[in-house]
Each structure stands twice: as C-alpha cells, then as structure tokens.
Design a protein around this motif. Structure first.
Motif, PDB file in Angstrom:
ATOM      1  N   MET A   1     -45.175  47.836  53.642  1.00  0.00           N
ATOM      2  CA  MET A   1     -44.175  47.772  54.681  1.00  0.00           C
ATOM      3  C   MET A   1     -43.373  46.497  54.513  1.00  0.00           C
ATOM      4  N   THR A   2     -42.100  46.621  54.798  1.00  0.00           N
ATOM      5  CA  THR A   2     -41.217  45.472  54.689  1.00  0.00           C
ATOM      6  C   THR A   2     -40.062  45.637  55.664  1.00  0.00           C
ATOM      7  N   THR A   3     -39.372  44.537  55.916  1.00  0.00           N
ATOM      8  CA  THR A   3     -38.192  44.629  56.766  1.00  0.00           C
ATOM      9  C   THR A   3     -37.144  45.495  56.069  1.00  0.00           C
ATOM     10  N   ARG A   4     -36.304  46.122  56.848  1.00  0.00           N
ATOM     11  CA  ARG A   4     -35.282  47.001  56.290  1.00  0.00           C
ATOM     12  C   ARG A   4     -34.352  46.207  55.386  1.00  0.00           C
ATOM     13  N   ASP A   5     -34.163  46.739  54.210  1.00  0.00           N
ATOM     14  CA  ASP A   5     -33.257  46.160  53.228  1.00  0.00           C
ATOM     15  C   ASP A   5     -32.650  47.333  52.477  1.00  0.00           C
ATOM     16  N   ASP A   6     -31.389  47.624  52.771  1.00  0.00           N
ATOM     17  CA  ASP A   6     -30.763  48.810  52.197  1.00  0.00           C
ATOM     18  C   ASP A   6     -30.725  48.784  50.679  1.00  0.00           C
ATOM     19  N   PHE A  20     -40.134  50.909  55.890  1.00  0.00           N
ATOM     20  CA  PHE A  20     -39.365  49.830  56.508  1.00  0.00           C
ATOM     21  C   PHE A  20     -39.711  49.722  57.988  1.00  0.00           C
ATOM     22  N   PHE A  21     -39.640  48.511  58.513  1.00  0.00           N
ATOM     23  CA  PHE A  21     -39.729  48.321  59.957  1.00  0.00           C
ATOM     24  C   PHE A  21     -38.523  47.517  60.410  1.00  0.00           C
ATOM     25  N   GLU A  22     -38.137  47.729  61.660  1.00  0.00           N
ATOM     26  CA  GLU A  22     -36.921  47.125  62.213  1.00  0.00           C
ATOM     27  C   GLU A  22     -37.170  45.780  62.895  1.00  0.00           C
ATOM     28  N   ASP A  26     -41.632  47.543  66.138  1.00  0.00           N
ATOM     29  CA  ASP A  26     -41.672  48.646  65.172  1.00  0.00           C
ATOM     30  C   ASP A  26     -42.785  48.415  64.156  1.00  0.00           C
ATOM     31  N   LEU A  27     -42.955  47.177  63.723  1.00  0.00           N
ATOM     32  CA  LEU A  27     -44.030  46.847  62.780  1.00  0.00           C
ATOM     33  C   LEU A  27     -45.388  47.186  63.375  1.00  0.00           C
ATOM     34  N   VAL A  28     -45.630  46.771  64.613  1.00  0.00           N
ATOM     35  CA  VAL A  28     -46.906  47.051  65.268  1.00  0.00           C
ATOM     36  C   VAL A  28     -47.122  48.557  65.382  1.00  0.00           C
ATOM     37  N   GLU A  29     -46.084  49.267  65.793  1.00  0.00           N
ATOM     38  CA  GLU A  29     -46.178  50.725  65.938  1.00  0.00           C
ATOM     39  C   GLU A  29     -46.514  51.392  64.602  1.00  0.00           C
ATOM     40  N   LYS A  30     -45.853  50.967  63.534  1.00  0.00           N
ATOM     41  CA  LYS A  30     -46.102  51.572  62.226  1.00  0.00           C
ATOM     42  C   LYS A  30     -47.464  51.179  61.681  1.00  0.00           C
TER      43      LYS A  30
END
Length: 85
Positions: A1-6, A20-22, A26-30
């Motif tokens: 998992m990583t921060t969103r990076d297009d 990706f997490f926002e 969102d990170l905790v949820e994922k």
C-alpha cells in the motif's frame, strides 16, 4: 500500500499489483480490510512483487538509460540479473 501517485499507474495495475490510499482514515480502513482478506492481500503482494522483478529493477532502469544514450542496441543488455521466478 502506498499513497496515491498517478505515475505508479504506468507501472502497476491498481487493485491487482498495488493498493493506493488517500489519507490516514483510508489507510486504516484498507489495512483492516486486507487483514481480514488474506488471500486477496497475498495475491496483490505477489503480483506486485513479480511485476517488480520482471520490469522494475535497477538493472532494467540502467538498461533503459543506456539504450536512450545510445550505448546499447535495442536488444542488448548490460545486466539481466533479475532473480528467476
């Protein structure tokens, strides 16, 4: 998992090879989701790892750079030391 990076979408398939997490929520949820769905988590991790070994090692990057500089033929490689899958 990583921060969103297009730009990572050029290298990995979201949801299949990378997640990706926002934001922190969102990170905790994922994290909670993937801890409960071990098979899905492992499949994504394995797919991302395999893609990295096949396409995204330092050897791949240096070969691309050297090709662009004209130091290699299109078929040539300086090093292909990716581990066997």
């Amino acid at each position: 998992m990583t921060t969103r990076d297009d730009s990572l979408k050029e290298y990995y398939v979201p949801g299949q090879e990378i997640v990706f997490f926002e934001d922190a929520d969102d990170l905790v949820e994922k994290c909670r989701y993937y801890l409960k769905h071990e098979d899905e988590r492992r499949a994504i991790a394995e797919a991302g790892y395999r893609r990295t070994l096949v396409e995204h090692t330092y050897a791949h990057r240096f070969n691309q750079i050297f090709q662009q500089m004209g130091l290699l033929s299109r078929c040539g490689e300086i090093y292909s030391g990716a581990p066997q899958l």
